[in-house]
Design a protein around this motif. Structure first.
Motif, mmCIF file in Angstrom:
data_model
loop_
_atom_site.group_PDB
_atom_site.id
_atom_site.type_symbol
_atom_site.label_atom_id
_atom_site.label_comp_id
_atom_site.label_asym_id
_atom_site.label_seq_id
_atom_site.Cartn_x
_atom_site.Cartn_y
_atom_site.Cartn_z
ATOM 1 N N SER A 65 8.279 1.532 -6.464
ATOM 2 C CA SER A 65 7.282 2.446 -7.306
ATOM 3 C C SER A 65 8.451 3.388 -8.387
ATOM 4 O O SER A 65 8.202 3.546 -9.347
ATOM 5 N N ALA A 66 9.675 3.688 -7.621
ATOM 6 C CA ALA A 66 10.457 4.581 -8.290
ATOM 7 C C ALA A 66 10.960 4.002 -9.559
ATOM 8 O O ALA A 66 10.887 4.603 -10.607
ATOM 9 N N SER A 67 11.292 2.722 -9.348
ATOM 10 C CA SER A 67 11.862 1.893 -10.555
ATOM 11 C C SER A 67 10.927 1.651 -11.538
ATOM 12 O O SER A 67 10.903 1.850 -12.944
ATOM 13 N N ILE A 68 9.724 1.598 -11.094
ATOM 14 C CA ILE A 68 8.577 1.198 -12.166
ATOM 15 C C ILE A 68 8.330 2.799 -12.946
ATOM 16 O O ILE A 68 8.195 2.798 -13.993
ATOM 17 N N LEU A 69 8.209 3.507 -12.098
ATOM 18 C CA LEU A 69 7.986 4.949 -12.990
ATOM 19 C C LEU A 69 9.297 5.491 -13.902
ATOM 20 O O LEU A 69 8.706 5.925 -15.004
ATOM 21 N N SER A 70 10.427 5.117 -13.392
ATOM 22 C CA SER A 70 11.411 5.366 -14.306
ATOM 23 C C SER A 70 11.579 4.663 -15.841
ATOM 24 O O SER A 70 11.732 4.963 -16.661
ATOM 25 N N ALA A 88 0.652 -1.257 0.123
ATOM 26 C CA ALA A 88 0.037 -0.084 0.000
ATOM 27 C C ALA A 88 0.811 1.175 0.031
ATOM 28 O O ALA A 88 0.519 2.082 -0.784
ATOM 29 N N PHE A 89 2.116 1.158 0.918
ATOM 30 C CA PHE A 89 2.883 2.504 0.938
ATOM 31 C C PHE A 89 3.363 2.600 -0.518
ATOM 32 O O PHE A 89 3.704 3.555 -0.958
ATOM 33 N N ASP A 90 3.984 1.441 -1.185
ATOM 34 C CA ASP A 90 4.666 1.668 -2.478
ATOM 35 C C ASP A 90 3.640 2.232 -3.321
ATOM 36 O O ASP A 90 3.936 2.927 -4.289
ATOM 37 N N ILE A 91 2.262 1.871 -3.537
ATOM 38 C CA ILE A 91 1.405 2.035 -4.184
ATOM 39 C C ILE A 91 1.139 3.657 -4.084
ATOM 40 O O ILE A 91 0.936 4.422 -4.958
ATOM 41 N N MET A 92 0.948 4.084 -3.008
ATOM 42 C CA MET A 92 0.883 5.490 -2.679
ATOM 43 C C MET A 92 2.095 6.246 -2.919
ATOM 44 O O MET A 92 1.931 7.360 -3.682
ATOM 45 N N ASP A 93 3.364 5.867 -2.976
ATOM 46 C CA ASP A 93 4.391 6.561 -3.387
ATOM 47 C C ASP A 93 4.350 6.816 -4.858
ATOM 48 O O ASP A 93 4.661 7.744 -5.362
ATOM 49 N N PHE A 94 3.874 5.581 -5.575
ATOM 50 C CA PHE A 94 4.012 5.900 -7.142
ATOM 51 C C PHE A 94 2.942 6.674 -7.370
ATOM 52 O O PHE A 94 3.290 7.573 -8.264
ATOM 53 N N VAL A 95 1.719 6.674 -6.720
ATOM 54 C CA VAL A 95 0.614 7.851 -7.119
ATOM 55 C C VAL A 95 1.319 9.293 -6.822
ATOM 56 O O VAL A 95 1.196 10.269 -7.586
ATOM 57 N N GLU A 96 1.997 9.431 -5.677
ATOM 58 C CA GLU A 96 2.368 10.620 -5.430
ATOM 59 C C GLU A 96 3.536 11.243 -6.426
ATOM 60 O O GLU A 96 3.798 12.262 -6.859
ATOM 61 N N GLN A 97 4.525 10.355 -6.946
ATOM 62 C CA GLN A 97 5.521 10.352 -7.905
ATOM 63 C C GLN A 97 4.806 10.965 -9.322
ATOM 64 O O GLN A 97 5.416 11.804 -9.953
ATOM 65 N N ARG A 98 3.972 10.080 -9.821
ATOM 66 C CA ARG A 98 3.301 10.503 -10.788
ATOM 67 C C ARG A 98 2.553 11.941 -10.789
ATOM 68 O O ARG A 98 2.374 12.600 -12.074
ATOM 69 N N ARG A 99 2.123 12.370 -9.468
ATOM 70 C CA ARG A 99 1.385 13.884 -9.377
ATOM 71 C C ARG A 99 2.669 14.776 -9.496
ATOM 72 O O ARG A 99 2.441 15.758 -10.254
ATOM 73 N N ALA A 100 3.763 14.607 -9.082
ATOM 74 C CA ALA A 100 4.808 15.453 -9.208
ATOM 75 C C ALA A 100 5.467 15.377 -10.468
ATOM 76 O O ALA A 100 5.994 16.544 -11.014
#
Length: 620
Positions: free
Chosen positions: A614-619, A500-512
């Motif tokens: 999450s960070a690796s997924i986003l990058s 859940a924390f990883d999912i939240m982190d991903f959402v925040e990084q996408r927003r940023a």
């Protein structure tokens, strides 16, 4: 003219008394009784009765059996024996029960054919009451085919025949005719008919038909916009039907209740009634009612802004609607004996034409054989290539099945052709939801919105898989997963909170890092732990799903969460409190559960944050 024989010749007093007692119980009232059916089948299979008594046994079994396939089986056996014994009355009743069984299965073509055969026999016998009752059944079959002209004709004929001969069935014809006016959006005409049939049922003490009457009045008032009055009547009808044990009409009344609450914008109750109708229809195997429930859920999701879920349920509705067999063929059937005779004449003429065609066909066949020989040569050249394509498609199907179902479940399905439902004592369930999704769906380009949601859900899938958890499904903009199934998973509650924390982190990084024009989402999360039932639903389109209070409470945790927060229940808190910082929120009212303690998860207890993907997924 057919003649009937006496078919009852009891020779043993005790045997006769026992059999008559069971048969009288089986034919009393209108509701079907599985216990009585089982008793009758046991007597029939024992063979401990006179051969002549088999017809009455078979009739009672077919009449009482709640399974349409089994009812049809015994009706066919009865028809065979009725023909053997030359019993006109038994033959008529066998055709009647065949029609009832086919109609329950949704095969309207076969049902109508059976009813018309029964009507032919009753016409010869000159029994006006039975003919009137058959006209009611025939009108009902035409109703399923939406043939309004034939519906009006047969109900009118039934009422004319029964008016002075049989009060109860006369009232039944009126009641059913009123139900047709409901389908045609004419509630005032329907209520006029219901007001005439209801007092007859009440005077006769027919509780089941009276329940139908009350429920139909409720549908009429709901159609008129008098929702409170409609709700009261339908609630009374559902209670009576549950008491009697006749569950099929309850599905229709539950859908009506869903409509009433939807018109008042009380969406939770509207969804609850439609889902109750779907569950009941699935339990009873009622195709038409399953299709109606899917259609209503599609409408509800569409009206509440969940377009993807609306489309999914509409597709399922189409599947079940198309499973009602041979409607087009049945609508073309003739309505009277003269037309049926003309069909027979046409067939004889066709037979003569076919004989002339045989000579020509023989020459054509020889020519085709030569062409076939040539094509076989070419066909052999493609066999190898075709086999390669089949292998690739087989591998593709295997991968697709593993994307839909857990590996253990997929293996069980391939091995046995079915999957046994499991009850799991400890499973953690997570729900996510994007805030203001409906607003974004109205303001954002649909293609961009779908692509954006797809990006989020793909990342969620990777996160969930990395922790050994199982994605269950997406419902519109909501994402659902679970830990601890189909195989037990150690520390599934901890892993779910980490995910859940990883999912939240991903959402925040996408927003940023969002691009211009891309919708900006905030998300809330709810988690609960407890027992669930898990299994596979669907026949042609498989879906792995879970049910139980644990799932419902997890959904409530999400709804009572806040943007950017992870809200957990007390049961989950007890499993993660030694590993995560949690903030007690107090007790909150949860529908159907009362007051429940809830907690926000703030982060790990240790200062060293656990690895996040999450960070690796986003990058990437």
């Amino acid at each position: 003219m057919r003649t009937g024989k006496s078919i009852f010749n009891f020779t043993n007093r005790n045997q006769r008394f026992l059999l008559i007692l069971i048969l009288m119980m089986s034919l009393f009232g209108h509701s079907q009784n599985q216990k009585i059916t089982d008793s009758l089948v046991a007597v029939y299979e024992s063979g401990d009765y006179e051969p002549e008594e088999s017809l009455k046994l078979l009739r009672s079994i077919a009449y009482n059996n709640p399974d349409p396939e089994e009812s049809l089986k015994y009706a066919n056996l009865m028809l065979e024996k009725a023909t053997e014994w030359d019993s006109t009355h038994a033959e008529f009743r066998a055709y009647l029960q065949r029609g009832n069984a086919y109609e329950a299965k949704g095969d309207l073509s076969q049902a109508l054919d059976s009813y018309l055969n029964a009507a032919d026999i009753v016409n010869e016998l000159g029994d006006k009451i039975e003919l009137g009752k058959l006209y009611i059944a025939i009108a009902g079959a035409y109703s399923g085919m939406e043939n309004r002209t034939s519906v009006i004709t047969y109900y009118t004929e039934a009422m004319n025949l029964l008016k002075d001969l049989d009060r109860e069935n006369y009232a039944t014809a009126i009641e059913n005719f009123g139900d047709e006016y409901l389908k045609w959006d004419k509630p005032d005409s329907a209520l006029t008919l219901f007001s005439e049939s209801g007092p007859v049922f009440e005077a006769l003490g027919n509780e089941e038909n009276l329940a139908f009457n009350i429920g139909n009045k409720g549908l009429a008032y709901a159609l008129k916009g008098e929702h409170k009055k409609g709700e009261d009547y339908i609630g009374q009808a559902i209670a009576k039907m549950e008491e009697i044990g006749n569950h099929r009409p309850i599905c229709t009344y539950l859908i009506a209740m869903s409509d009433i609450y939807a018109k008042k914008n009380e969406w939770d109750d509207a969804f609850e009634y439609s889902l109750r109708a779907l569950r009941l229809a699935r339990e009873l195997g009622l195709k038409a009612e399953i299709g109606n429930a899917y259609l209503k859920l599609s409408e509800l999701y569409e009206r509440t802004g969940y377009s993807r879920a609306a489309l999914d349920y509409f597709r399922m509705h189409i599947t079940y609607r198309d499973s009602v067999q041979n409607i087009t063929e049945a609508q073309k059937m003739h309505n009277n004996q003269m037309a049926r005779t003309q069909v027979a004449i046409d067939l004889l003429e066709q037979k003569e034409r076919n004989q002339r065609i045989i000579v020509i066909s023989t020459g054509i066949a020889l020519f085709l054989i030569i062409l076939l020989a040539l094509s076989l040569y070419r066909r052999n050249r493609y066999i190898k290539k075709t086999n390669e394509i089949i292998e690739r498609e087989k591998e593709r199907s295997e991968n697709l099945l593993l994307n839909i179902l857990p590996e253990k479940t997929a293996d069980e399905l391939k091995k046995y052709g079915a999957v046994k439902a499991d009850k799991l004592e400890s499973v953690t369930v997570l729900f996510t939801d994007f805030l203001s999704f409906t607003k974004h769906s109205e303001q954002t380009d649909p293609e961009l919105l779908v692509n954006t949601i797809g990006t989020y859900f793909t990342a969620f899938d990777d996160i969930v898989e990395s922790y050994g958890l199982e994605k269950i499904k997406t419902i519109g903009d909501s994402y659902m997963c679970a830990g601890g199934l189909p195989e037990p998973l150690e520390d599934h509650a901890l892993k779910m909170v980490q995910a859940a924390f990883d999912i939240m982190d991903f959402v925040e990084q996408r927003r940023a890092n969002r691009k211009e024009g891309e919708p900006e989402f905030e998300m809330r999360v709810g988690i609960n732990t407890g027992p669930v039932v898990a299994g596979v639903v669907g026949h042609n389109k498989f879906s792995y799903d879970i049910w139980g209070d644990t799932v419902n409470v997890a959904a409530r945790m999400e709804r009572l969460s806040e943007a950017g927060k992870i809200n957990i229940s007390e049961s989950t808190y007890m499993l993660v409190r030694n590993h995560f910082k949690c903030e007690y929120r107090g007790e909150f009212e949860v529908k159907n559960k009362g007051m429940m303690k809830m907690y926000f998860v703030l982060g790990p207890l240790s200062e060293e944050k656990e690895s996040r993907r999450s960070a690796s997924i986003l990058s990437s």
